[in-house]
Design a protein around this motif. Structure first.
Motif, short mmCIF file in Angstrom:
data_model
loop_
_atom_site.label_atom_id
_atom_site.label_comp_id
_atom_site.label_asym_id
_atom_site.label_seq_id
_atom_site.Cartn_x
_atom_site.Cartn_y
_atom_site.Cartn_z
N ALA A 80 0.84 -1.20 0.00
CA ALA A 80 0.00 0.00 0.00
C ALA A 80 0.87 1.24 0.00
O ALA A 80 0.59 2.22 -0.71
CB ALA A 80 -0.93 -0.02 1.21
N LEU A 81 1.94 1.19 0.79
CA LEU A 81 2.85 2.34 0.84
C LEU A 81 3.48 2.60 -0.53
O LEU A 81 3.57 3.75 -0.99
CB LEU A 81 3.94 2.08 1.88
CG LEU A 81 4.93 3.19 2.17
CD1 LEU A 81 5.37 3.11 3.62
CD2 LEU A 81 6.15 3.13 1.28
N PHE B 147 2.28 1.92 -3.41
CA PHE B 147 1.28 2.49 -4.31
C PHE B 147 1.13 3.98 -4.07
O PHE B 147 1.14 4.78 -5.01
CB PHE B 147 -0.05 1.76 -4.09
CG PHE B 147 -1.14 2.24 -4.98
CD1 PHE B 147 -1.01 2.19 -6.36
CD2 PHE B 147 -2.32 2.74 -4.45
CE1 PHE B 147 -2.02 2.63 -7.20
CE2 PHE B 147 -3.34 3.18 -5.27
CZ PHE B 147 -3.18 3.13 -6.65
N VAL B 148 1.02 4.36 -2.79
CA VAL B 148 0.88 5.78 -2.46
C VAL B 148 2.11 6.54 -2.92
O VAL B 148 2.02 7.66 -3.45
CB VAL B 148 0.64 5.95 -0.95
CG1 VAL B 148 0.73 7.42 -0.56
CG2 VAL B 148 -0.71 5.39 -0.58
N ARG B 149 3.27 5.91 -2.74
CA ARG B 149 4.52 6.56 -3.15
C ARG B 149 4.53 6.84 -4.65
O ARG B 149 4.84 7.96 -5.09
CB ARG B 149 5.69 5.64 -2.77
CG ARG B 149 7.05 6.21 -3.09
CD ARG B 149 8.09 5.10 -3.10
NE ARG B 149 8.96 5.28 -4.25
CZ ARG B 149 10.23 5.69 -4.16
NH1 ARG B 149 10.79 5.87 -2.99
NH2 ARG B 149 10.94 5.87 -5.24
N VAL B 150 4.13 5.84 -5.44
CA VAL B 150 4.10 6.02 -6.89
C VAL B 150 3.14 7.13 -7.27
O VAL B 150 3.47 8.03 -8.07
CB VAL B 150 3.70 4.70 -7.57
CG1 VAL B 150 3.41 4.93 -9.04
CG2 VAL B 150 4.78 3.66 -7.39
N LEU B 151 1.94 7.11 -6.69
CA LEU B 151 0.94 8.14 -6.99
C LEU B 151 1.47 9.53 -6.66
O LEU B 151 1.42 10.45 -7.48
CB LEU B 151 -0.33 7.88 -6.18
CG LEU B 151 -1.32 6.86 -6.72
CD1 LEU B 151 -2.59 6.89 -5.88
CD2 LEU B 151 -1.65 7.16 -8.17
N SER C 69 6.28 11.91 3.24
CA SER C 69 6.47 10.84 4.20
C SER C 69 5.23 10.65 5.08
O SER C 69 4.86 9.52 5.40
CB SER C 69 7.70 11.11 5.07
OG SER C 69 7.63 12.41 5.59
N SER C 70 4.55 11.74 5.44
CA SER C 70 3.39 11.55 6.31
C SER C 70 2.27 10.81 5.58
O SER C 70 1.62 9.93 6.14
CB SER C 70 2.88 12.89 6.84
OG SER C 70 2.62 13.76 5.77
N LEU C 71 2.07 11.10 4.29
CA LEU C 71 1.04 10.38 3.53
C LEU C 71 1.38 8.88 3.48
O LEU C 71 0.54 8.02 3.75
CB LEU C 71 0.95 10.94 2.11
CG LEU C 71 -0.04 12.09 1.92
CD1 LEU C 71 -0.03 12.56 0.48
CD2 LEU C 71 -1.44 11.63 2.31
N CYS C 72 2.65 8.62 3.13
CA CYS C 72 3.05 7.22 3.02
C CYS C 72 2.92 6.50 4.35
O CYS C 72 2.42 5.37 4.45
CB CYS C 72 4.49 7.13 2.52
SG CYS C 72 4.64 7.58 0.81
#
Lengths: 171, 279
Positions: A81-82, A84-88, A118-121
């Motif tokens: 999941a992390l 994926f968020v990182r790529v986005l 970093s906080s989003l991830c």
């Protein structure tokens, strides 16, 4: 240059995972806030890494952590999941064709960008992690509280590490 | 096809995410006992609910055949009950002595004939010579209280000289001070709930509600409760007093009795017979 990047990342992988497994695994505040600093490795992977490789690395990292935490699959899912968020996030905020910097560190990208990134991830990772661990919605608010407190804790340590090691360019 | 490939390639991050995340979830559920139990339980609940709702309808469809089978089962059970009622369920019970040798053996028997209204009442039971019953054996009631002595035995039946008989004397004592007397019935009245104790020395202090037990001097084992003292004020004018007791044992509702086999009875009798009779 390229081989240096690979070696740096491998060394970072070992150091962060060893820290996580040997030290931070035993660290917890009232079972509420538990830091998972190893994800800093996933955050700091180079921009140019192919998506498939990113997912594979995330998968292997999660699997290693799971082996030591006895929770096979939980950390894997969270790391995926992390990733994926990182790529986005990177595809939205950074120009994909010509990266100025090799990897997304605090020193390269600036404080504001790095904190947001970093906080989003971290929040994504922790939400997946804790909800998979609890695996039911009856203790929703308690799990959410654990998520947020742990996220803050992890973010704090991640930023701290960044300031200690990667702040040369900032000055 | 080409377009599809381009589409997938363009959003490869999302598809990779789906694939890897599914792998992660599957790993989680497959390998962790807790997560698996939660998953399996919730699916079971859903499945169970569906089946329950289905069953509500099915039940109505099957009501006719269920009724028939229940009726058949009822009939079968009724026949079995009748069969059981006619079988003698009484079995032998052994009481162990502390010395390891069971001195008393209790033989349960069913009362098949009883009377309480006569002057000399006789009870008939369904055990006889075949079960080792001999004349003179003491008989007690399963709950509490004495019944009498075996009077006569046939092959499978026996008669009991009930306590409610003029020839029946049982040695009893007051539990609290061991004052010994003999229990008789029918001297002053013929109430089957009352009996008298004769020959208690005058110096014993006996109160109402004192418990009376067998003394062990007659062939009854010692300590079997017999009754409660109900009247101490019967004047006899001698050195001995007579008291009235309420029997614990209800002779009117006697269903089962225990015949007591004393292993040492014959031995005791033989031993005592050696004493020269001086009278």
């Amino acid at each position: 240059m390229n081989s240096k990047l690979i070696i740096v990342n491998i060394v970072r992988w070992f150091i962060l995972l060893l820290t996580q497994i040997l030290l931070l695994r035993n660290l917890s505040f009232y079972n509420l806030a538990t830091p998972f600093v190893y994800i800093l490795f996933l955050l700091l992977l180079p921009f140019r890494i192919p998506n498939l490789l990113l997912y594979l690395v995330a998968f292997i990292t999660g699997l290693t952590l799971d082996a030591f935490y006895d929770t096979l699959g939980v950390h894997v899912s969270a790391c995926i999941a992390l990733a994926f968020v990182r790529v986005l996030f990177i595809s939205v905020t950074v120009n994909r064709d010509n990266f100025d910097e090799p990897d997304p560190t605090l020193g390269n990208m600036g404080f504001k960008w790095f904190i947001l990134y970093s906080s989003l991830c971290i929040i994504t990772h922790h939400i997946v992690l804790f909800f998979l661990e609890t695996f039911r919605l009856t203790e929703f608010s308690y799990t959410l509280l654990r998520c947020l407190l742990s996220s803050v804790f992890t973010l704090f340590i991640v930023v701290l590490i960044e300031f200690v090691f990667y702040n040369r360019k900032m000055r | 096809m080409r377009n599809l490939w381009i589409f997938i390639n363009r959003y490869n991050a999302f598809f990779f995410f789906i694939i890897f995340f599914c792998i992660g979830i599957i790993l989680t559920v497959k390998n962790n006992a807790y997560q698996r139990s939660v998953t399996v339980n919730s699916t079971n609940q859903v499945v169970g609910d569906v089946y329950n709702n289905l069953n509500v309808f099915k039940k109505y469809l099957n009501l006719g055949s269920v009724n028939d089978s229940l009726a058949a089962e009822n009939a079968k059970l009724r026949t079995e009950i009748l069969a059981i009622k006619n079988v003698d369920t009484t079995k032998d019970v052994v009481v162990k002595d502390t010395s390891g040798i069971p001195q008393y053996q209790f033989v349960p028997a069913r009362v098949i004939k009883n009377s309480i209204t006569l002057r000399n009442n006789i009870i008939t039971i369904n055990k006889g010579k075949a079960d080792g019953i001999v004349s003179g054996m003491p008989v007690i009631s399963p709950v509490k209280g004495v019944v009498g002595y075996i009077h006569d035995v046939s092959e499978h039946l026996a008669t009991i000289k009930s306590l409610l008989h003029k020839d029946t004397y049982i040695s009893v004592s007051i539990k609290k001070n061991n004052a010994v007397g003999s229990l008789i019935w029918g001297v002053g009245n013929t109430d089957f709930r009352k009996a008298y104790i004769k020959d208690i020395p005058n110096h014993f202090k006996i109160n109402l509600k004192d418990t009376v037990v067998t003394s062990g001097f007659s062939s009854f084992p010692a300590g079997i409760p017999v009754g409660i003292v109900s009247n101490t004020g019967i004047a006899t004018g001698g050195n001995f007093m007579t008291i009235e007791i309420n029997l614990l044992n209800d002779f009117s509702s006697l269903q089962y009795v225990y015949v007591i086999k004393d292993k040492f009875a014959q031995e005791q009798k033989d031993l005592e017979a050696k004493i020269p009779n001086e009278q």
